[in-house]
Enzyme design. Structure first.
Site, PDB file in Angstrom:
ATOM      1  N   ASP A   1       2.516  -0.275  -4.184  1.00 48.83           N
ATOM      2  CA  ASP A   1       3.317  -1.108  -3.420  1.00 48.83           C
ATOM      3  C   ASP A   1       4.501  -0.064  -2.638  1.00 48.83           C
ATOM      4  O   ASP A   1       5.340   0.388  -3.324  1.00 48.83           O
ATOM      5  CB  ASP A   1       4.058  -1.987  -4.054  1.00 48.83           C
ATOM      6  CG  ASP A   1       4.983  -3.037  -3.316  1.00 48.83           C
ATOM      7  OD1 ASP A   1       5.127  -2.788  -2.019  1.00 48.83           O
ATOM      8  OD2 ASP A   1       5.434  -4.036  -3.776  1.00 48.83           O
ATOM      9  N   VAL A   2       4.120   0.271  -1.329  1.00 45.62           N
ATOM     10  CA  VAL A   2       4.896   1.398  -0.567  1.00 45.62           C
ATOM     11  C   VAL A   2       6.617   0.704  -0.654  1.00 45.62           C
ATOM     12  O   VAL A   2       7.233   1.708  -0.463  1.00 45.62           O
ATOM     13  CB  VAL A   2       4.249   1.392   0.703  1.00 45.62           C
ATOM     14  CG1 VAL A   2       2.887   2.008   0.676  1.00 45.62           C
ATOM     15  CG2 VAL A   2       4.565   0.307   1.721  1.00 45.62           C
TER      16      VAL A   2
ATOM     17  N   THR B   1      -9.714  -5.189  14.025  1.00 44.51           N
ATOM     18  CA  THR B   1     -10.142  -4.661  12.544  1.00 44.51           C
ATOM     19  C   THR B   1     -11.146  -5.161  12.151  1.00 44.51           C
ATOM     20  O   THR B   1     -11.402  -5.170  10.934  1.00 44.51           O
ATOM     21  CB  THR B   1      -8.695  -4.350  12.011  1.00 44.51           C
ATOM     22  OG1 THR B   1      -8.282  -5.769  11.915  1.00 44.51           O
ATOM     23  CG2 THR B   1      -8.042  -3.496  12.574  1.00 44.51           C
TER      24      THR B   1
ATOM     25  N   TYR C   1       8.537  -8.005  12.930  1.00 45.02           N
ATOM     26  CA  TYR C   1       7.478  -7.080  13.011  1.00 45.02           C
ATOM     27  C   TYR C   1       7.857  -5.849  14.159  1.00 45.02           C
ATOM     28  O   TYR C   1       7.669  -4.703  13.683  1.00 45.02           O
ATOM     29  CB  TYR C   1       6.005  -7.441  13.445  1.00 45.02           C
ATOM     30  CG  TYR C   1       5.024  -6.699  13.437  1.00 45.02           C
ATOM     31  CD1 TYR C   1       4.335  -6.342  12.240  1.00 45.02           C
ATOM     32  CD2 TYR C   1       4.536  -6.039  14.924  1.00 45.02           C
ATOM     33  CE1 TYR C   1       3.152  -5.412  12.574  1.00 45.02           C
ATOM     34  CE2 TYR C   1       3.589  -5.063  14.628  1.00 45.02           C
ATOM     35  CZ  TYR C   1       2.909  -4.809  13.658  1.00 45.02           C
ATOM     36  OH  TYR C   1       1.949  -3.901  13.791  1.00 45.02           O
TER      37      TYR C   1
ATOM     38  N   ASP D   1      -3.267   1.633  -2.055  1.00 45.78           N
ATOM     39  CA  ASP D   1      -2.804   0.152  -1.278  1.00 45.78           C
ATOM     40  C   ASP D   1      -2.783  -0.741  -2.668  1.00 45.78           C
ATOM     41  O   ASP D   1      -2.822  -0.195  -3.779  1.00 45.78           O
ATOM     42  CB  ASP D   1      -4.480  -0.187  -0.742  1.00 45.78           C
ATOM     43  CG  ASP D   1      -4.155  -1.197   0.357  1.00 45.78           C
ATOM     44  OD1 ASP D   1      -3.325  -2.211   0.275  1.00 45.78           O
ATOM     45  OD2 ASP D   1      -4.963  -0.961   1.303  1.00 45.78           O
TER      46      ASP D   1
ATOM     47  N   LYS E   1       8.451  -1.745  13.597  1.00 43.24           N
ATOM     48  CA  LYS E   1       7.565  -0.692  13.866  1.00 43.24           C
ATOM     49  C   LYS E   1       8.495   0.397  14.728  1.00 43.24           C
ATOM     50  O   LYS E   1       8.622   1.610  14.936  1.00 43.24           O
ATOM     51  CB  LYS E   1       6.678  -1.273  14.760  1.00 43.24           C
ATOM     52  CG  LYS E   1       5.333  -1.847  14.134  1.00 43.24           C
ATOM     53  CD  LYS E   1       4.808  -0.898  13.016  1.00 43.24           C
ATOM     54  CE  LYS E   1       3.597  -1.307  12.636  1.00 43.24           C
ATOM     55  NZ  LYS E   1       3.028  -0.260  11.404  1.00 43.24           N
TER      56      LYS E   1
END
Length: 256
Positions: free
Chosen positions: A65-66, A198, A163, A36, A167
């Protein structure tokens, strides 16, 4: 102990759904590497790594950082250097956009969301497959990928085109990787959460929550542990003949 002695990476594992997945995997015997940008928990509380270690599990935190290939490459390289192999890659890291319909979203916002939500999963899958191909088959698999998609990869995300498109890319990428690498004993599946609470500090707008309750047939909305249970199944030997699947965890939203 369905993941006993397995090594798993969970991106975005510091908070929310990723935190629940990391903790569940550790409870099932996995060594968990939490990737993360920060260990700070968005919803508050002790860092995920600390909770796993306090419960007797083995965990590492790796700043990552992906959206950057060097970060993803370094993440897998460091994991394998310490633990000898990689068994499960969970590509969970994602960001929300500022929202907007097609004409409301500029290229900067589009690129920001897609860099994490689409390219980050592409990088995670690519680096995992590179590693899996160097490993012997364990049971029936060289390795397993679990991508976290969304119901909004299947239906439109109202007024949130970046977004939703990101996805949707995850859903397609999951199928493509599954087909291309099935003969190499590599499994790739996705979990598509519906409305999951969450516990973020700011919460959700009351009208949004009311709509979600109305739209979800199950009597409650989802919890991070619901998604973690699905991810665990797909990461385990129980799901060996399942690949290319996008498992809905949505309380019946998509069936309605």
């Amino acid at each position: 102990m369905r993941l006993r002695d397995r090594v798993a990476i969970v991106t975005g594992g510091a908070s929310g759904i990723g935190r629940a997945i990391a903790r569940r995997f550790a409870q099932e015997g996995a060594v968990v590497v939490i990737a993360d940008v920060t260990e700070t928990v968005r919803e508050g509380g002790e860092p995920t790594r600390a909770l796993i270690e306090a419960a007797g599990g083995t965990a590492r935190f790796h700043s990552c950082d992906v959206a950057r290939w060097p970060d993803m490459d370094g993440l897998v390289t460091a994991t394998v250097a310490e633990f000898g192999r990689l068994d499960v890659m969970v590509n969970n890291a994602a960001i929300g956009g500022r929202g907007g319909r097609l004409l409301d979203v500029d290229d900067g916002e589009w690129d920001r969301v897609m860099a994490v939500n689409a390219k980050g999963v592409f990088f995670g899958c690519k680096r995992a497959v590179q590693q899996f191909l160097t490993q012997p088959v364990l049971g029936e698999a060289r390795g397993r990928i679990v991508n976290i998609s969304s119901q909004h990869g299947m239906v439109a995300a109202p007024a949130d085109i970046a977004y939703g498109t990101g996805k949707a890319a995850v859903v397609y990428l999951t199928r493509q990787v599954a087909v291309d690498y099935a003969s190499d004993h590599i499994l790739c599946n996705a979990v598509a959460p519906g409305r999951i609470l969450t516990g973020k500090p700011l919460g959700d707008a009351p009208d949004s929550l009311e709509y979600s309750h109305m739209r979800t047939p199950w009597p409650r909305l989802g919890r991070p542990d619901d998604v973690a249970s699905a991810a665990l199944f797909l990461a385990s030997d129980e799901a060996t003949y399942i690949t290319g699947h996008n498992l809905m965890v949505d309380g019946g939203w998509m069936a309605y």
